[in-house]
Motif scaffolding. Structure first.
Motif, PDB file in Angstrom:
ATOM      1  N   GLU A   1     -16.441  72.401  -7.408  1.00 27.74           N
ATOM      2  CA  GLU A   1     -16.311  72.839  -8.803  1.00 27.74           C
ATOM      3  C   GLU A   1     -16.966  71.815  -9.711  1.00 27.74           C
ATOM      4  O   GLU A   1     -16.724  70.624  -9.591  1.00 27.74           O
ATOM      5  CB  GLU A   1     -14.828  73.022  -9.147  1.00 27.74           C
ATOM      6  CG  GLU A   1     -14.525  73.186 -10.628  1.00 27.74           C
ATOM      7  CD  GLU A   1     -15.230  74.370 -11.307  1.00 27.74           C
ATOM      8  OE1 GLU A   1     -15.272  75.465 -10.722  1.00 27.74           O
ATOM      9  OE2 GLU A   1     -15.758  74.163 -12.426  1.00 27.74           O
TER      10      GLU A   1
ATOM     11  N   ARG B   1      -5.489  84.227 -18.987  1.00 29.44           N
ATOM     12  CA  ARG B   1      -6.374  83.650 -17.958  1.00 29.44           C
ATOM     13  C   ARG B   1      -5.802  82.337 -17.449  1.00 29.44           C
ATOM     14  O   ARG B   1      -5.956  82.005 -16.288  1.00 29.44           O
ATOM     15  CB  ARG B   1      -7.769  83.421 -18.539  1.00 29.44           C
ATOM     16  CG  ARG B   1      -8.491  84.701 -18.828  1.00 29.44           C
ATOM     17  CD  ARG B   1      -9.747  84.423 -19.596  1.00 29.44           C
ATOM     18  NE  ARG B   1     -10.846  84.164 -18.697  1.00 29.44           N
ATOM     19  CZ  ARG B   1     -11.644  85.105 -18.210  1.00 29.44           C
ATOM     20  NH1 ARG B   1     -11.466  86.355 -18.543  1.00 29.44           N
ATOM     21  NH2 ARG B   1     -12.621  84.800 -17.409  1.00 29.44           N
TER      22      ARG B   1
ATOM     23  N   GLY C   1     -20.034  82.380 -10.994  1.00 35.65           N
ATOM     24  CA  GLY C   1     -19.880  83.125 -12.239  1.00 35.65           C
ATOM     25  C   GLY C   1     -21.130  83.831 -12.734  1.00 35.65           C
ATOM     26  O   GLY C   1     -22.213  83.724 -12.157  1.00 35.65           O
TER      27      GLY C   1
ATOM     28  N   TRP D   1     -12.827  85.934 -28.688  1.00 34.16           N
ATOM     29  CA  TRP D   1     -11.488  86.358 -28.249  1.00 34.16           C
ATOM     30  C   TRP D   1     -10.511  85.193 -28.297  1.00 34.16           C
ATOM     31  O   TRP D   1     -10.907  84.021 -28.196  1.00 34.16           O
ATOM     32  CB  TRP D   1     -11.508  87.030 -26.886  1.00 34.16           C
ATOM     33  CG  TRP D   1     -12.221  86.332 -25.764  1.00 34.16           C
ATOM     34  CD1 TRP D   1     -13.216  85.402 -25.841  1.00 34.16           C
ATOM     35  CD2 TRP D   1     -11.988  86.531 -24.369  1.00 34.16           C
ATOM     36  NE1 TRP D   1     -13.614  85.027 -24.583  1.00 34.16           N
ATOM     37  CE2 TRP D   1     -12.890  85.707 -23.659  1.00 34.16           C
ATOM     38  CE3 TRP D   1     -11.128  87.341 -23.636  1.00 34.16           C
ATOM     39  CZ2 TRP D   1     -12.930  85.657 -22.271  1.00 34.16           C
ATOM     40  CZ3 TRP D   1     -11.171  87.302 -22.246  1.00 34.16           C
ATOM     41  CH2 TRP D   1     -12.066  86.463 -21.584  1.00 34.16           C
TER      42      TRP D   1
ATOM     43  N   GLY E   1     -13.098  96.461 -17.999  1.00 34.95           N
ATOM     44  CA  GLY E   1     -12.026  95.555 -17.572  1.00 34.95           C
ATOM     45  C   GLY E   1     -11.926  95.425 -16.063  1.00 34.95           C
ATOM     46  O   GLY E   1     -10.832  95.524 -15.490  1.00 34.95           O
ATOM     47  N   GLN E   2     -13.057  95.199 -15.395  1.00 30.61           N
ATOM     48  CA  GLN E   2     -13.037  95.196 -13.924  1.00 30.61           C
ATOM     49  C   GLN E   2     -13.495  93.890 -13.281  1.00 30.61           C
ATOM     50  O   GLN E   2     -13.270  93.680 -12.094  1.00 30.61           O
ATOM     51  CB  GLN E   2     -13.949  96.318 -13.389  1.00 30.61           C
ATOM     52  CG  GLN E   2     -13.544  97.703 -13.807  1.00 30.61           C
ATOM     53  CD  GLN E   2     -12.197  98.127 -13.253  1.00 30.61           C
ATOM     54  OE1 GLN E   2     -11.804  97.712 -12.165  1.00 30.61           O
ATOM     55  NE2 GLN E   2     -11.471  98.942 -13.995  1.00 30.61           N
TER      56      GLN E   2
HETATM   57  C1  LIG Z   1     -14.494  88.945 -23.090  1.00 30.13           C
HETATM   58  C2  LIG Z   1     -14.228  89.192 -21.651  1.00 30.13           C
HETATM   59  C3  LIG Z   1     -13.173  90.017 -21.276  1.00 30.13           C
HETATM   60  C4  LIG Z   1     -12.931  90.263 -19.930  1.00 30.13           C
HETATM   61  N1  LIG Z   1     -11.896  91.085 -19.601  1.00 30.13           N
HETATM   62  C5  LIG Z   1     -11.665  91.364 -18.313  1.00 30.13           C
HETATM   63  C6  LIG Z   1     -10.576  92.205 -17.945  1.00 30.13           C
HETATM   64  O1  LIG Z   1      -9.820  92.694 -18.777  1.00 30.13           O
HETATM   65  N2  LIG Z   1     -10.380  92.438 -16.601  1.00 30.13           N
HETATM   66  C7  LIG Z   1     -11.197  91.912 -15.662  1.00 30.13           C
HETATM   67  O2  LIG Z   1     -10.977  92.157 -14.479  1.00 30.13           O
HETATM   68  N3  LIG Z   1     -12.239  91.112 -15.979  1.00 30.13           N
HETATM   69  C8  LIG Z   1     -12.474  90.829 -17.270  1.00 30.13           C
HETATM   70  N4  LIG Z   1     -13.513  90.007 -17.609  1.00 30.13           N
HETATM   71  C9  LIG Z   1     -14.412  89.525 -16.545  1.00 30.13           C
HETATM   72  C10 LIG Z   1     -13.822  88.342 -15.814  1.00 30.13           C
HETATM   73  O3  LIG Z   1     -13.490  87.317 -16.720  1.00 30.13           O
HETATM   74  C11 LIG Z   1     -14.825  87.830 -14.804  1.00 30.13           C
HETATM   75  O4  LIG Z   1     -15.312  88.920 -14.060  1.00 30.13           O
HETATM   76  C12 LIG Z   1     -14.227  86.820 -13.840  1.00 30.13           C
HETATM   77  O5  LIG Z   1     -13.721  85.709 -14.513  1.00 30.13           O
HETATM   78  C13 LIG Z   1     -15.301  86.373 -12.849  1.00 30.13           C
HETATM   79  O6  LIG Z   1     -14.748  85.501 -11.921  1.00 30.13           O
HETATM   80  P1  LIG Z   1     -15.701  84.591 -11.026  1.00 30.13           P
HETATM   81  O7  LIG Z   1     -14.776  83.827 -10.147  1.00 30.13           O
HETATM   82  O8  LIG Z   1     -16.782  85.403 -10.422  1.00 30.13           O
HETATM   83  O9  LIG Z   1     -16.406  83.602 -12.057  1.00 30.13           O
HETATM   84  P2  LIG Z   1     -15.761  82.537 -13.037  1.00 30.13           P
HETATM   85  O10 LIG Z   1     -14.332  82.866 -13.287  1.00 30.13           O
HETATM   86  O11 LIG Z   1     -16.699  82.447 -14.188  1.00 30.13           O
HETATM   87  O12 LIG Z   1     -15.788  81.178 -12.212  1.00 30.13           O
HETATM   88  C14 LIG Z   1     -16.967  80.490 -11.901  1.00 30.13           C
HETATM   89  C15 LIG Z   1     -16.604  79.052 -11.580  1.00 30.13           C
HETATM   90  O13 LIG Z   1     -17.748  78.402 -11.051  1.00 30.13           O
HETATM   91  C16 LIG Z   1     -17.881  77.123 -11.641  1.00 30.13           C
HETATM   92  N5  LIG Z   1     -19.300  76.751 -11.545  1.00 30.13           N
HETATM   93  C17 LIG Z   1     -20.343  77.298 -12.226  1.00 30.13           C
HETATM   94  N6  LIG Z   1     -21.499  76.766 -11.804  1.00 30.13           N
HETATM   95  C18 LIG Z   1     -21.187  75.848 -10.843  1.00 30.13           C
HETATM   96  C19 LIG Z   1     -21.967  74.984 -10.030  1.00 30.13           C
HETATM   97  N7  LIG Z   1     -23.291  74.986 -10.102  1.00 30.13           N
HETATM   98  N8  LIG Z   1     -21.332  74.169  -9.153  1.00 30.13           N
HETATM   99  C20 LIG Z   1     -19.973  74.177  -9.048  1.00 30.13           C
HETATM  100  N9  LIG Z   1     -19.194  74.989  -9.810  1.00 30.13           N
HETATM  101  C21 LIG Z   1     -19.784  75.829 -10.680  1.00 30.13           C
HETATM  102  C22 LIG Z   1     -17.373  77.346 -13.066  1.00 30.13           C
HETATM  103  O14 LIG Z   1     -17.018  76.120 -13.702  1.00 30.13           O
HETATM  104  C23 LIG Z   1     -16.180  78.242 -12.802  1.00 30.13           C
HETATM  105  O15 LIG Z   1     -15.014  77.509 -12.500  1.00 30.13           O
HETATM  106  C24 LIG Z   1     -13.764  89.707 -18.947  1.00 30.13           C
HETATM  107  C25 LIG Z   1     -14.813  88.862 -19.304  1.00 30.13           C
HETATM  108  C26 LIG Z   1     -15.044  88.615 -20.640  1.00 30.13           C
HETATM  109  C27 LIG Z   1     -16.171  87.694 -21.006  1.00 30.13           C
END
Ligand SMILES: Cc1cc2nc3c(=O)[nH]c(=O)nc-3n(C[C@H](O)[C@H](O)[C@H](O)COP(=O)(O)OP(=O)(O)OC[C@H]3O[C@@H](n4cnc5c(N)ncnc54)[C@H](O)[C@@H]3O)c2cc1C
Length: 403
Positions: free
Chosen positions: A32, A102, A157, A181, A296-297
């Motif tokens: 991370e 979150r 992400g 938000w 919201g997925q």
């Molecule tokens: C406004 C908004 C509303 C949302 N509402 C919803 C909802 O109601 N329901 C829903 O299901 N989803 C919702 N989402 C989407 C949801 O937030 C994301 O789909 C989810 O957080 C993605 O998870 P992830 O683990 O793929 O990425 P993230 O949660 O973004 O995690 C990525 C992680 O990787 C780390 N990272 C990045 N680059 C590196 C690197 N090079 N080396 C090491 N670490 C790194 C980051 O620091 C982070 O900790 C919403 C998003 C937004 C923006």
């Protein structure tokens, strides 16, 4: 087989997959970039799909206690005309979603990760992944190499810096609109309806209020991305007037949010990869299929990716078959949600007055047409396999992970 696995990113998908794989006996290291991993943003809506994965992780009950049950979705124009009216009960009387902060979701997943055998390396931003035969090593920003690993799971992400490097054919354009938000006390009793509620005026004004805990709501407000540039001030006095005029019943909440000034900014990408994996490197979560959050997925899809990948590795004898099985099982649902989000977003966030008029004229009505209501309800609940089919909920109104 015991695999050496690197997970890049300690977010929703990364923590879930690392925990599930560590629980299956694999040697997992999570990298991370932040020295102290943390969630960014306010609250989100977990669907029956995401809740099923939390239950598989043993976190279902805690999530239910700390979140807020959501029974449906209600969207209206500033004139009160319905544009969205959906209820989980249409799929099953016991079905529901869960609004959750979150920070709470992150804390639950993080504590669970710490209870597993997975190792966490913080302050370790991965800049590259180098393949050596069938294995791969990861290289951090300081140039240090870690590995080799049999499998590298990229879960960094929507704004992934590794995606383009590792899969040059990937596309990830930024949506022209994002949002601000924050989480606010429910001063107007909006959460009592146990619904995600939205108010819209045309396609340029949209406000949402989602119950996320007892007496707390996440508020989001749509804005074009140029207004979300870091450092560019947001005129909260003007926002307060516009938002209160759009949704007079929520005026106290709007006043509170404007005074507290604790908004986060979010931009989103429409991510499409040519394939899920390349040799021992696989993408999951937003890194693989970021969408606009209109449906919201995103977090739910990431949790399902995590579960499906861990399951495929347990079920199949070798990594090549596991990755093929994972890709095959996730392809249809993810393609559907990416396409549906992309199709729907400009009806809510764009400069197209015509799309706003079409939405106001037809969307509310279609929520009550028999075929459409089923399609829209199952889309909200996250249960679609694709445009033509969905997974039925079980006798308790829960999503069946292996259904
Ligand atoms: C406004 C908004 C509303 C949302 N509402 C919803 C909802 O109601 N329901 C829903 O299901 N989803 C919702 N989402 C989407 C949801 O937030 C994301 O789909 C989810 O957080 C993605 O998870 P992830 O683990 O793929 O990425 P993230 O949660 O973004 O995690 C990525 C992680 O990787 C780390 N990272 C990045 N680059 C590196 C690197 N090079 N080396 C090491 N670490 C790194 C980051 O620091 C982070 O900790 C919403 C998003 C937004 C923006």
């Amino acid at each position: 087989m015991t695999l050496r696995i690197a997970v890049i990113g300690c977010g929703v998908a990364g923590q879930a997959v690392a925990t599930l794989l560590a629980d299956s006996g694999h040697a997992v290291t999570v990298f991370e970039r932040f020295a102290e991993p943390r969630p960014i943003g306010a609250g989100l809506l977990l669907q029956p799909t995401g809740l099923a994965v939390l239950r598989a992780l043993g976190l279902g009950e805690q999530a239910m206690v700390r979140g807020a049950r959501v029974d449906g979705l209600e969207g209206r124009t500033h004139r009160g005309r319905a544009v969205l009216e959906l209820a989980y009960a249409d799929l099953h009387p016991k079905a529901h979603g869960l609004g959750i902060l979150r920070s709470v979701l992150f804390e639950l997943l993080h504590q669970r990760l710490h209870r597993s055998s997975a190792r966490l390396r913080v302050g370790s931003e991965i800049a590259d992944v180098v393949r050596i035969g069938v294995t791969a090593s990861v290289v951090d920003r300081s140039g240090a190499t870690h590995g080799p690993f049999d499998l590298v799971i990229v879960a960094d992400g929507a704004h992934s810096s590794l995606r383009q490097r590792l899969m040059p054919a990937a596309r990830a354009p930024l949506y022209p609109w994002g949002c601000i938000w924050t989480t606010v006390p429910d001063l107007d009793g909006i959460g009592a309806a146990r619904q995600l509620r939205q108010r819209v005026r045309g396609t340029t004004e949209m406000m949402g209020l989602l119950p996320v805990a007892d007496g707390q709501l996440t508020l989001y407000w749509s804005l074009p991305v140029d207004q979300l540039a870091p450092g560019r001030p947001i005129n909260l006095a003007a926002w307060r007037r516009t938002a209160a005029a759009l949704w007079p019943e929520a005026a106290a909440i709007v006043d509170h949010a404007a005074a507290a000034d604790s908004f986060s900014r979010a931009t989103y990408r429409h991510v499409a990869l040519p394939r899920w994996h390349d040799g021992p490197v696989v993408f999951i979560g937003d890194a693989a299929h970021g969408t606009s959050p209109q449906l919201g997925q995103g977090a739910n899809l990431g949790l399902l990716d995590a579960y499906t990948l861990a399951r495929a590795i347990v079920e199949t004898g070798d990594l090549t078959s596991a990755l093929a099985s994972f890709a095959c099982r996730r392809d249809g649902p993810v393609r559907f949600y990416r396409q549906a989000s992309h199709l729907l977003t400009p009806f809510f966030q764009s400069r197209s007055g015509a799309l706003g008029l079409l939405r106001d004229a037809f969307m509310g009505i279609s929520c009550h047409l028999p075929g459409m209501r089923g399609l829209m309800g199952s889309t909200l609940a996250g249960t679609r396999r694709g445009w033509l089919s969905s997974v039925a909920l079980d006798g308790e109104g829960r999503y069946r992970l292996d259904g």
